[in-house]
Design an enzyme around this catalytic site. Sequence first.
Site, mmCIF file in Angstrom:
data_model
loop_
_atom_site.group_PDB
_atom_site.id
_atom_site.type_symbol
_atom_site.label_atom_id
_atom_site.label_comp_id
_atom_site.label_asym_id
_atom_site.label_seq_id
_atom_site.Cartn_x
_atom_site.Cartn_y
_atom_site.Cartn_z
ATOM 1 N N LYS A 1 0.828 -1.218 0.000
ATOM 2 C CA LYS A 1 0.000 0.000 0.000
ATOM 3 C C LYS A 1 0.862 1.268 0.000
ATOM 4 C CE LYS A 1 -3.358 -2.946 0.136
ATOM 5 N NZ LYS A 1 -2.799 -4.159 0.710
ATOM 6 N N TYR B 1 -11.495 -15.351 3.653
ATOM 7 C CA TYR B 1 -10.524 -14.265 3.791
ATOM 8 C C TYR B 1 -10.126 -14.127 5.266
ATOM 9 C CZ TYR B 1 -8.785 -9.528 4.402
ATOM 10 O OH TYR B 1 -8.031 -8.447 4.753
ATOM 11 N N TYR C 1 -2.360 -12.572 4.099
ATOM 12 C CA TYR C 1 -2.005 -12.386 2.691
ATOM 13 C C TYR C 1 -0.800 -13.220 2.272
ATOM 14 C CZ TYR C 1 -5.149 -8.367 2.738
ATOM 15 O OH TYR C 1 -6.240 -7.568 2.837
HETATM 16 C C1 LIG Z 1 -3.505 -5.525 0.569
HETATM 17 C C2 LIG Z 1 -2.486 -6.589 0.602
HETATM 18 C C3 LIG Z 1 -2.331 -7.500 -0.470
HETATM 19 C C4 LIG Z 1 -3.248 -7.520 -1.657
HETATM 20 O O1 LIG Z 1 -3.010 -6.427 -2.515
HETATM 21 P P1 LIG Z 1 -4.216 -5.809 -3.355
HETATM 22 O O2 LIG Z 1 -3.616 -4.674 -4.068
HETATM 23 O O3 LIG Z 1 -5.285 -5.424 -2.382
HETATM 24 O O4 LIG Z 1 -4.716 -6.855 -4.274
HETATM 25 C C5 LIG Z 1 -1.304 -8.427 -0.396
HETATM 26 N N1 LIG Z 1 -0.494 -8.489 0.673
HETATM 27 C C6 LIG Z 1 -0.618 -7.654 1.721
HETATM 28 C C7 LIG Z 1 0.303 -7.811 2.873
HETATM 29 C C8 LIG Z 1 -1.622 -6.679 1.725
HETATM 30 O O5 LIG Z 1 -1.752 -5.865 2.780
#
Ligand SMILES: *Cc1c(COP(=O)(O)O)cnc(C)c1O
Length: 333
Positions: free
Chosen positions: A49, A263, A289
């Site tokens: 992000k 999720y 993630y």
């Molecule tokens: C948000 C996030 C993702 C996924 O990325 P997107 O752009 O939302 O598809 C992957 N890994 C981490 C650690 C995240 O915070």
Amino acid sequence: MDLARFPRRHYSHGPTPLEFLPNFTRALGGPDVWIKRDDLLGLAPGGNKTRKLEFLVADALAKGCDTLVTCGAPQSNHCRLTLSAAVKEGLKCRFVIEERIPGSYRDDASGNHFLFRLFGVESITVVPAGTNMAAAMQQVADELARQGRKAYAIPGGGSNALGGLGYVACAQELQQQTFEQGVRFDHVVVGSGSSGTHGGLLAGFLGNRIDVPIHGVGVSRDPADQAPLVHKEAQAVCDLLGLGLEVPREAVRCVGGYWQPKYSLPNAAMVEAVQLLARTEAILLDPVYTGKIMAGLIGLSRAGTFRKGEKVLFVHTGGAPAVHAYEATLLGR
Ligand SMILES: *Cc1c(COP(=O)(O)O)cnc(C)c1O
């Protein structure tokens, strides 16, 4: 591709490392696995992000906004990084949190939630699963407007065309690094959630003519539901850049089977992946993630999709604070 015409803030010190993982590769016994350390991006602590926020926050500042409003799940990395950017820029920050698993929101939670409070979020509005998040953020923005303030709403995950530029920048960074380090990848593995990372990277690869397949491991949806979102994001980024190209449907490769049962809820393959990278390379993955995304890389290697002798790049997208909200699970208890 000229990204310089878009306003941008700088939150990292330079390119993130691109490294070979010798011990992990040996333990896996399949392809050569490399890593792009986007968990070492700037802000506290950095993750994918950060790249999107460089463009989004620059836009907020250009528009004279004083408050960032965004949304996510109770342990959202995106919310924590948006708040972190707001603190750095002297902006206020408010969240709308979607309680995707009923009863999962706790005000004394650890991990990212603890950091929300430590970094001083101005307010958190908790809404039930399925709420229209754009409308809920608009309500917060309207309330601020009545007080004479000006909000800038950032969609979940920072995944719109502007945010996706962050991963176009990553594609360009990667192109330069692979040239300098003399390495050519056969596959790239990245997470696919709100889709800005997968879609932005794909737009960057197409625009820069980097002909390496990107496999997006789903963290919340099956390929049939995820692929259209990624395609839409990649196309929106290409359009914003004025590339005049149509994103081919077959360029969007989505991998399913690793995000279940839901999720953010753990599974055994995720625990194995987190433990394996921790115990071979001392690199932290997260349970929501990157643990599931790495489980995808391991699974595709064992299935022979990624073969011995091939080079596979894992894009580490961050998320480390969440490990502390799942300690017992990650120790296999
Ligand atoms: C948000 C996030 C993702 C996924 O990325 P997107 O752009 O939302 O598809 C992957 N890994 C981490 C650690 C995240 O915070």
